[in-house]
Write a protein that holds these residues in place. Sequence first.
Motif: not given
Lengths: 478, 367
Positions: A8, A13, A37-40, A42-43, B212, B216, B247
């Motif tokens: 990342r 990670y 995961n997709a959230g990572l 996006k973050m 999510e 965000m 997460f």
Amino acid sequence: MLEIPVLRWGTPYESFDQQEVVHFETGEPLAKVHQANAGLVKMDMRKAQRARDLLREIPIPKLLEICKKAAELYMTAELPLGNGTQTPEEFCRIQSASTGMPEWMCASNMKKVSFVLEHMDEILDALTRGLPLDILTKGYGKEERGVMLSYQANSPVLGLVLPSNSPGVHTLWMPILPMQIGLVLKPGSSEPWTPYRMTEAFCQAGIPRECISVYPGPHDVGSTVTELCKRVMVFGGQQTIDKYKANPNVQAHGPGFSKILIGDDVVDQWEDYLDLIVDSIYLNGGRSCVNASGVWASRHTEEIADAIAKRLGPVGPTSMTDPEAPLAAFTMTGAAKAMNGQIEEGLKESGVTEVTEKYRDGDRLIEMERCDYLRPTIVHCDNPDATLANTEYMFPMASVVKCEQKDMLKKIGMTLVCSVFTEDQDWTQQLLDATQIDRLNIGPVKTNALNWLQPHEGNIVEFLFRARAFQNEPPAAH
Amino acid sequence: MTDNSNLDELVKQHQDILDAHTREHVQWHFNPETGSPYWLEKAKSFDFDPLTDVNCFEDLNKFPLFEDDELRGGPVDRWIPKALQGKPTYVFETGGTTGIPKSRVVIDDFRIDYENFSDTLPDEYFPKGANWLMLGPSGPRRLRLAVEHMAQHRGGISFCVDLDPRWVVKLIKKGKIDEVKEYSNHVIDQAMTILSAGHDIKCMFTTPKLLEALAMRLMDEGSSIEEAGIKGIFCGGTEFTQQWYRFAREELLGENVFITPTYGNTLMGLACGKPFDPADNYKITYYAPQPRAAIRVVDFDDHTKVVGYGETGRVKLFTMTKELFIPGFLERDEGEREEPHVKYPWDGVSGVRPFHKIASSTTVGVY
């Protein structure tokens, strides 16, 4: 066993989700790859601008030196990979074991990547048409003839949703970092090797680790990369191409339907071109989009097909370590069988004949316990409307199509690389005007002979940068 | 030692409760005076008499597997036990698929399920009297009414934002990803408006994907879930993985916002997550709301055989309420069998994921 983390913006990670990469022949686990995961994604994409900002702090000439150093490291160094290290030999061995590409082809693809990196200064000069490169950094500037130019990055990063089976395509993203654009890589599930090794080579050579993210993961990770990066390259089949054709943010790479056209003026000397034709179909296991899948001529097509078939028909699979192994394996269950079925269907159409069969001992499809092979196949089509006249599969397969020269441009359809053997000036002009052809070779050039100083499937500079007007003083009165 | 013997005792007590509950509900559903037309008719095909031959939970194995296709189409009132006929009745649909949906008639079960679930929520993070945001699908699903009832049961008011998952599935199938994004933004816009409107919302139900997106959006606007006033979130409805749990806790929410995973459906009610314990490494273990519903992790080839603790099997569901009787139904999920917990002294299941043999054809939830 190798354990490879998600990266990342350079920070490893370790995910709770991991996927094993296995040897395609034995099923032996080769590595455990941590899954994003997709959230990572996006973050992290919220910090994408940081990658470009950091790269812009390094002058482009310095980045070009870094590329040369990275080329050397990639080719020769034992580089860290997850919890282990990897020599170039280990890289080829593991890449072959997971993708089904013979080891010598993996080594050959390494050389292509390295070549591009070593010659990045010339490549950028060619792709930017001689633009002073600091204009990409600063956003504007005057070129030698005193004209003000301005280029604006369309995105701070380029997202790449990479394939599992074709290591050669990684050459396409090598010019990104020296153009001061960050990288967001989503490796294919069977080919995490090139993205990780290349990342390590770049970073050891001097690229800040915060400029590259590598997100192995399931499909929704790829779709998130595609959705959030404002410029993305994706690799897939025709369906992928169709899906993104109206999306200017996405450059979709898929089948090339590359072809050889032989003009009426030289077709009687077709034997002179036979080596070129065979190589165009056969090199790199016939797996690339730049491999020829069609040979079109108005006459002698039966003899041409027979001559190619005589060369390729006897070819069969050998060991992955064979330095001359000609074929790559199909490692996805059922893929080869499905292609074979489609070819058999196509052969039922009238005027379509398989020519390789008589030179081949055994079936086209070789099914093994954990992988399959398809042996080279040359088909003769006595008309350009046959289904097999314009298909492409990922093994040495081509159709020799009988078609009047005057009809060829109407019938060939989208063609990534078109090599044309002719000295007919009128036809040459028509070929130059034909927008369905991307890369055009007029003369004795193999379809898979790439000149890296030429754009490949669209100019990456034009994809990443927008030319626009810029003024910092009033224009002259007029 | 004392803890273990206490737990053993609790497990035994709850097994006895489950056995007694089973007897009571089989008597109810197969009594010609109280049972539903569906089960009274179905009983004629059995080679045993439920009224005399089912005396404990284990005896439910005598029933053939329940096929959920039985729930498709009408008349739905065949499912209503005679003793409950004439009461105000809801019908809820399950899943986000198209075609004739699976329907379940409900009178009070959704309220009871969510009141029971409410008792498992820590008041510290879900303060009594606080208002709620329900951000997820309503329409023919029970979620909106159930969450709203729970909020009311706890003394609060629920503000609702709808999402239609069937429309999202259609858009995805047509490749209209921009429209999916636009619709998602439209949903989050409404949530943001409600959160900014001074309604003193402290609790929320939502799905992982919507959480999510909301978290965000708040970050993009320089805020956060915590700064928006949310203290407790119960989250479910679509896949909730160990990795996503981590997460969510580490990156989306921060340490002051509580999140609890749930696993549920219209047939079972609401399973609870094992309370968060750092030693579990974010492993998610669910416990069904026994004795009203029970889940067992069974052998892939023999659904009457429970696998050993820690072993993998398919999730088998049993529901026994006055309104619904399901004597064993194979869920489309698999997972690992987990030991009882002192808060939930019966079998649990962890690592719930689509059953590997049908995973490739399953449409993962989109909301």
